[in-house]
Scaffold this active site. Structure first.
Site, PDB file in Angstrom:
ATOM      1  CG  ASP A   1      -4.434  -7.369   9.439  1.00  0.00           C
ATOM      2  OD1 ASP A   1      -3.927  -6.330   8.399  1.00  0.00           O
ATOM      3  OD2 ASP A   1      -4.425  -7.587  10.149  1.00  0.00           O
TER       4      ASP A   1
ATOM      5  CG  HIS B   1      -7.330  -2.450   6.799  1.00  0.00           C
ATOM      6  ND1 HIS B   1      -6.817  -3.778   6.433  1.00  0.00           N
ATOM      7  CD2 HIS B   1      -7.168  -3.307   8.590  1.00  0.00           C
ATOM      8  CE1 HIS B   1      -6.028  -4.164   6.494  1.00  0.00           C
ATOM      9  NE2 HIS B   1      -6.021  -4.285   8.494  1.00  0.00           N
TER      10      HIS B   1
END
Length: 290
Positions: free
Chosen positions: A104, A270
């Site tokens: 991320d 994610h």
């Protein structure tokens, strides 16, 4: 959660960076994402430490690292500056070169670090991202709906800070649950640890600055380097159930940005190291161990 790891704080030219270090072997730097800290690696760090000296840091503005107030142009949260922090950390630990894994926001720092310091990074792994510039340039309703925070957090100070700080726990839990596709990915103890650092005005402000920089000064830097390719071996991993995995051809995107690319999707959302730790560890080890 990091048994046998040592905690250190290293002062760089622009920030104090908190980290844990443990294991043996060649150095491996792990960089976390939003809204987390180095804790996100706790399910796989001890496994990686069997083959590497693992260094997991809190990015500038996150966790127990320092949180300088944002500049008007957000330049002190540019990925170039955040990458410099990490290079200085590794140098002070005695490492001129190292392997690098980022998730991320940490992956965006890692991408910039590898472009700015190509001789430093032996191998690079990027988890669940596409290049920032391309995502902003090709945004559509589906992306903006799923990644609303990219557009919310960049609003002028103190609008997002004020709203988030009104109920930071709700916002944190919402982010973790919305982007995760595995019900038991986060224990209450893990969430409490994330909240310990996130429920703080300075953290909320600095993490907004991270995103403000991405939409401004980082975009300028990225545009200037659009033709520059990553020269070290690159592994890209993504969650097949997340928006990135469902919407984009991730390998094709990174093949345009690097010379030597491999990768695959994992059956999760994610947060790969916490939703699919065994698969994430295996993929990383197979790539990183020569």
């Amino acid at each position: 959660m990091f048994n046998y790891f040592q905690t250190k704080t290293i002062e760089t030219s622009g920030a104090k960076i908190n980290l844990v270090i443990g294991g043996q072997g060649e150095p491996l730097l792990l960089l976390h994402g939003y809204p987390q800290t180095h804790l996100m690696w706790h399910k796989i760090a001890h496994l990686l430490a069997e083959d590497f000296t693992v260094i997991a840091t809190d990015l500038r503005g996150y966790g127990a690292s320092s949180k300088p107030p944002g500049e008007p142009d957000h330049s002190n949260y540019a990925k170039r500056v955040m990458a410099q922090d990490q290079v200085e950390v590794m140098f002070q630990l005695g490492y001129e070169t190292f392997a690098l894994v980022g998730h991320d926001r940490g992956a965006r720092v890692a991408h910039r670090l590898t472009l700015d310091y190509p001789t430093k990074v032996k191998k690079l792994a990027l988890l669940d991202i596409l290049p920032t510039y391309e995502l902003y340039a090709n945004s559509d309703r589906e992306f903006a709906t799923a990644y609303y925070h990219w557009f919310f957090l960049i609003q002028p100070y103190p609008f997002p800070e004020t709203l988030i700080s009104n109920n930071a726990e709700y916002f944190l839990r919402h982010c973790l649950s919305q982007w995760s596709k595995v019900d038991d990915a986060f224990t209450q103890a893990t969430i409490a640890e994330y909240l310990l650092y996130f429920d703080d005005w300075a953290t909320i402000h600095s993490t907004c600055e991270d995103y403000r920089a991405a939409a401004s000064i980082d975009s300028i830097h990225d545009q200037l380097n659009r033709e520059q390719k990553i020269t070290c071996p690159l592994l890209v991993l993504w969650g097949k159930q997340g928006i990135i995995g469902k919407k984009y051809d991730i390998l094709a995107s990174w093949t345009a940005k690097a010379i030597n690319v491999q990768g695959k999707g994992l059956n999760c959302g994610h947060f790969l190291p916490e939703e699919a730790p065994n698969e994430t560890y295996s993929a990383l080890r197979n790539f990183l161990v020569v």
